[in-house]
Design a protein around this motif. Structure first.
Motif, PDB file in Angstrom:
ATOM      1  N   LEU A 130     -40.526  -7.437  -8.653  1.00  0.00           N
ATOM      2  CA  LEU A 130     -40.299  -8.827  -8.223  1.00  0.00           C
ATOM      3  C   LEU A 130     -41.463  -9.710  -8.671  1.00  0.00           C
ATOM      4  N   SER A 131     -42.655  -9.220  -8.470  1.00  0.00           N
ATOM      5  CA  SER A 131     -43.861  -9.970  -8.838  1.00  0.00           C
ATOM      6  C   SER A 131     -43.884 -10.249 -10.338  1.00  0.00           C
ATOM      7  N   TYR A 132     -43.504  -9.247 -11.127  1.00  0.00           N
ATOM      8  CA  TYR A 132     -43.444  -9.423 -12.577  1.00  0.00           C
ATOM      9  C   TYR A 132     -42.439 -10.507 -12.948  1.00  0.00           C
ATOM     10  N   PHE A 133     -41.228 -10.418 -12.393  1.00  0.00           N
ATOM     11  CA  PHE A 133     -40.177 -11.364 -12.777  1.00  0.00           C
ATOM     12  C   PHE A 133     -40.528 -12.783 -12.346  1.00  0.00           C
ATOM     13  N   LEU A 134     -41.170 -12.892 -11.189  1.00  0.00           N
ATOM     14  CA  LEU A 134     -41.595 -14.208 -10.718  1.00  0.00           C
ATOM     15  C   LEU A 134     -42.664 -14.789 -11.655  1.00  0.00           C
ATOM     16  N   THR A 135     -43.588 -13.943 -12.047  1.00  0.00           N
ATOM     17  CA  THR A 135     -44.654 -14.369 -12.952  1.00  0.00           C
ATOM     18  C   THR A 135     -44.084 -14.759 -14.308  1.00  0.00           C
ATOM     19  N   GLU A 136     -43.157 -13.936 -14.806  1.00  0.00           N
ATOM     20  CA  GLU A 136     -42.513 -14.212 -16.092  1.00  0.00           C
ATOM     21  C   GLU A 136     -41.777 -15.541 -16.035  1.00  0.00           C
TER      22      GLU A 136
END
Lengths: 221, 221
Positions: free
Chosen positions: A202-208
């Motif tokens: 989730l953190s990755y996708f939000l950052t992306e």
């Protein structure tokens, strides 16, 4: 056997196939094309055909797949018709949530009983599942067929309880402890529910989404 | 952006890289080769190199990877240095277990507060996290930056609460409800913790181990 091994990705897509097919069946759909199934799952038609060919195919060219037949086949491949029996160890918050809210029966498992060391819960029954004293676990496992154990004890007890389960012949552990409980070389099946992996995705996708992965790499590379 | 998109498989391996690198660093290892990292992760050296090349590589030929540098880079790619703020909605068993046992801080998130409708928990504090009345959620979201919401309400309320979160501008939902809360076309990031998918994978591997997948297919195909 080794060379016929199905890839982990395909196996982990099977529950999604099952959900989509169950929905189609509930809507009264009799057949589905690979492209329609692909749309539902966010996969290409060719990916769908490849996946299902791993299990010998099920489709007919120009027709597609019969929905109920494919659903039953996939649930069989997933072992949902084997009548697996499970026990749960550790009736803390996670354990209790699983007992109270998780529909083991829907997925082919019967939860037989739970174990805990806390005298406040031992002897009680949660949603019809008796909670026994953990000291009775080895004897229970000797005298009853148990296919899988749900491990929901506190982290510091995880390895010890997992070792006990293995010694008592439990072949599969559904692990909620966030601790790696599988010693190298062990052939016990351990399926981890790693909450942190999911949060990091989730953190990755939000950052992306916010920054674009490219700039994130520039910042960190 | 589209064509640079990293595959979901690579992204979902990153938390495992992070775990392995953290362990290596704790053991005082300064560098690691792609084949050694591969052994730790059950991947080939070439797979490791391919994965990390998606982010611009990090290795030096003949040297391998610097452990602390790679760990910091991966945690950055995962967004762990962004100071994300989360709220939790639904302090039932799952919600309580997450508050009491899950180390949000370890993964770059601060859990700010929780919301529930039950007067017995509203106004209390769980492990330092205040539980507010759910009716205050929209106002809270207007007045505070919240990057992600942990959705742990009962299944029948899942879609309604998710819709409220979206309307209030929450960009990411960590979903524990076992209900699909993402309407088609929505660009909210939803990360599901689907317990059933994990149990079905365990069921598959147990079935495969006991009977061999080949006979399982014959039985069901």
């Amino acid at each position: 056997m080794k060379e016929n091994r199905i890839s982990d990705n395909v196996i982990r897509r099977l529950p999604r196939y099952l959900r989509a097919l169950t929905e189609l069946e509930e809507r009264g759909e009799e057949k589905v094309s690979s492209s329609e199934l692909g749309r539902l799952l966010g996969l290409t038609a060719s990916q769908i055909r490849q996946d299902l060919n791993c299990f010998g195919g099920f489709g007919l060219q120009g027709y597609g797949y019969n929905v109920p037949t494919l659903r039953v086949a996939i649930s069989g491949i997933l072992g949902m018709n084997r009548g697996y029996r499970a026990v749960l160890v550790g009736v803390g918050n996670i354990g209790r949530a699983l007992i109270e809210r998780f529909q083991f029966n829907d997925w082919g498992f019967t939860l037989q009983c739970a174990f805990d060391i806390d005298p406040a819960v031992v002897g009680t029954s949660q949603r019809g599942i008796p909670v026994l004293d953990s000291s009775a676990l080895p004897e229970y496992l000797r005298e009853n067929r148990v296919d899988a154990a749900v491990l929901a004890v506190p982290a510091q007890e995880a390895k010890e309880v997992a070792a006990l389960l293995r010694r008592c012949g439990v072949e599969a552990i559904w692990n909620f402890t966030n601790v790696d409980v599988q010693p190298p070389g062990s052939d016990v099946i351990v399926e981890n529910v790693h909450f942190s992996d999911s949060l990091l995705a989730l953190s990755y996708f939000l950052t992306e989404k916010r920054e674009g992965q490219k700039s994130a790499v520039e910042q960190n590379g």
